[in-house]
Design an enzyme around this catalytic site. Structure first.
Site, PDB file in Angstrom:
ATOM      1  N   LYS A 109     -15.095  -2.391  11.609  1.00 47.34           N
ATOM      2  CA  LYS A 109     -13.741  -1.844  11.478  1.00 47.34           C
ATOM      3  C   LYS A 109     -13.247  -1.221  12.791  1.00 47.34           C
ATOM      4  O   LYS A 109     -12.052  -1.088  13.002  1.00 47.34           O
ATOM      5  CB  LYS A 109     -13.697  -0.781  10.381  1.00 47.34           C
TER       6      LYS A 109
HETATM    7  C1  LIG Z   1     -15.142  -3.706   5.336  1.00 42.61           C
HETATM    8  C2  LIG Z   1     -16.481  -4.329   5.454  1.00 42.61           C
HETATM    9  C3  LIG Z   1     -16.724  -5.639   5.025  1.00 42.61           C
HETATM   10  C4  LIG Z   1     -15.652  -6.469   4.351  1.00 42.61           C
HETATM   11  O1  LIG Z   1     -14.590  -6.808   5.197  1.00 42.61           O
HETATM   12  P1  LIG Z   1     -13.156  -7.237   4.581  1.00 42.61           P
HETATM   13  O2  LIG Z   1     -12.270  -7.397   5.728  1.00 42.61           O
HETATM   14  O3  LIG Z   1     -12.760  -6.115   3.671  1.00 42.61           O
HETATM   15  O4  LIG Z   1     -13.398  -8.490   3.825  1.00 42.61           O
HETATM   16  C5  LIG Z   1     -17.976  -6.178   5.226  1.00 42.61           C
HETATM   17  N1  LIG Z   1     -18.972  -5.463   5.794  1.00 42.61           N
HETATM   18  C6  LIG Z   1     -18.783  -4.187   6.211  1.00 42.61           C
HETATM   19  C7  LIG Z   1     -19.927  -3.447   6.795  1.00 42.61           C
HETATM   20  C8  LIG Z   1     -17.545  -3.588   6.060  1.00 42.61           C
HETATM   21  O5  LIG Z   1     -17.358  -2.329   6.478  1.00 42.61           O
END
Ligand SMILES: *Cc1c(COP(=O)(O)O)cnc(C)c1O
Length: 492
Positions: A109
């Site tokens: 993120k």
């Molecule tokens: C948010 C997240 C995901 C999923 O990603 P999306 O964009 O919501 O599909 C997968 N792995 C981790 C560690 C995350 O923080």
């Protein structure tokens, strides 16, 4: 190049700066550019560039109304990530792992949420908006911290994060509740991520209009915000560039990407990369046992009426994947009536079914596998034993899907597995997989994991242990709206 941003549910249309500022369209739809399917983008030149320049080119193409993108990119990323090229690609066994977790909070993120505050601040200045932007965020664990880190003490902004009470790892919780900054607030919600997300969407619906003219505007740091999605397109290109450099592919060869999926933002960014010309083979949507997307991609039926499981990959414990709406919009020929009907049906009966043409469009680009709890554990152990490479439980879900893809013989393209978090964010699940005792608190487990594996602990995580917990509020999901109203009152 014209890129208008339209609501997936109706006639509402705006430019990229306003789309970023607003986060979500007034009719509840998501801002998506219909021109993305006809975009002319010099991708071959793009993949010769270093990552920051690559990011500038891609963001300029997707968000063309912003000026000075190069400066914004530099401010967002320069010196903030551990490796200079932000998202390194490493070979592990027969696959390639794209390490997206080397940023300030050790989750993928960070790539988007380092950039989003820059975009929001710039959009504010460049459109002459004097309102304070109040960011509302629902998190399944990782968005919350990455958003807090990105927005804390950013002038002209405030941020409130809602996370599911008992639904995130101990380390994830500590990351959020110890957050410093004058403009931040963190609150636990009794319920799961879907409850948080629904509450936040409801707050947008009920509060946005009410506060017009009060000097405040609501926006979102979730991937419903196009400013969150666009920066994620970049690493699909950088991975391709790195495979070319390593001599593993020739120009134009296809590459498959396997993406651990929850809210469908990350994988949708891969589809955008494909629409921009990148030779993407299959995009594999990897899910845990909350496998609503797996079923949908195979059958065209989306049904959220099913048990909700808490798993070792909590950031993917999601039954309503917001960004699927953007794919549906493109897949059904940009027919906002159809999208509205499906979304209406989802909210009233919890399910919908798409027509066969729409499904065909989706299946041409997307494949899918899901992974049980036992398989997740097994993959972490197996990957460590065979390759001496430690993966977190989310990456393990994708690692599993990559294995299944290979075994199925459906594709012989090189496979890039997106690694979305540091294993140290989930020490309990990882230790369990390695067959080690998991006593003591999360920080003790981090030390145990380090002593067994020798893998360096990210400094942002080890530093948490000595930080003061600042936020202890716990509310019900139906109190989110009143909580936001109260905070808006207090923040003068
Ligand atoms: C948010 C997240 C995901 C999923 O990603 P999306 O964009 O919501 O599909 C997968 N792995 C981790 C560690 C995350 O923080």
């Amino acid at each position: 190049m014209i890129m208008t941003y339209k609501s997936t549910r109706g006639n509402f249309s705006t430019d990229s700066r306003h789309a970023v500022l607003q986060g979500i369209a007034p009719d509840g739809g998501l801002f998506t550019s219909p021109e993305i399917t006809d975009i002319h983008f010099d991708w071959k030149r793009c993949i010769t560039l270093p990552t920051e320049q690559m990011a500038t080119e891609i963001l300029k193409a997707l968000l063309p109304d912003f000026s000075e993108m190069e400066k914004l990119v530099e401010k967002a990323y320069h010196g903030k990530f551990e490796p200079e090229d932000l998202t390194p690609l490493v070979q592990v066994g027969e696959n390639w792992i794209l390490e997206l977790f080397r940023g300030p909070t050790s989750a993928f993120k960070d790539v988007a949420l380092s950039m989003l505050p820059q975009l929001i601040t710039a959009a504010r200045k460049q459109t002459g908006c004097s309102d304070r932007i109040v960011i509302l965020t629902a998190t399944s664990g990782d968005t919350g911290k990455a958003a807090l880190e990105g927005f804390h003490n950013v002038e002209g902004t405030q941020i409130i994060v809602f996370y599911p009470y008992g639904g995130v790892s101990e380390i994830q919780k500590a990351q959020m509740t110890t957050q410093e900054g004058e403009n931040v607030k963190v609150c636990a919600v009794r319920g799961n991520f879907d409850d948080c997300q629904r509450g936040v969407k409801q707050a947008f619906g009920e509060i946005s209009k009410k506060i017009q003219g009060t000097g405040k505007t609501l926006s979102s740091a979730n991937s419903i915000n196009i400013g969150r999605l666009a920066p994620q397109v970049v690493y699909y290109f950088s991975a391709y560039r790195d495979l070319l450099k390593a001599g593993r592919i020739g120009m134009g060869d296809k590459v498959d990407y396997v993406v651990p999926t929850g809210n469908f933002g990350d994988i949708l960014a891969g589809f955008y990369a494909k629409l921009m010309g990148l030779p993407v083979g299959m995009l594999i949507c990897a899910a845990n046992v909350n496998n609503v997307l797996t079923e949908f991609i195979r059958t065209g039926k989306y049904n959220r009426n099913r048990p909700f499981y808490k798993t070792d990959s909590p950031s993917m414990d999601i039954l309503v994947s917001s960004n699927l709406e953007r794919l549906l919009y493109l897949a059904c020929g940009k027919n906002t009536e159809k999208v509205s009907k499906w979304m209406q049906s989802l909210s009233t009966s919890g399910e919908f079914e798409v027509d066969s043409e729409t499904l065909c469009y989706i299946q041409r680009s997307f494949g899918t596998w899901y992974c049980t709890q036992e398989e997740t554990t097994e993959e972490i152990r197996d990957c460590w034993e065979k390759n001496h490479y430690l993966i977190d439980p989310h990456t393990a879900v994708a690692w599993h899907a990559a294995r299944r893809l290979r075994e199925s013989g459906k594709s012989s393209n090189p496979t890039v597995v997106l690694s979305t978090a540091s294993p140290y964010k989930f020490p309990q699940a990882v230790l369990k997989a390695l067959g080690t005792q998991t006593d003591g608190n999360g920080f003790k487990m981090i030390r145990t994991l380090h002593s067994i594996t020798g893998i360096p602990v990210p400094s942002n995580l080890s530093a948490l242990e000595n930080k003061q917990e600042k936020f202890t509020d716990v509310i019900n999901a139906d109190e989110i709206v009143s909580y936001v109203l109260k905070e808006l009152e207090q923040w003068k």
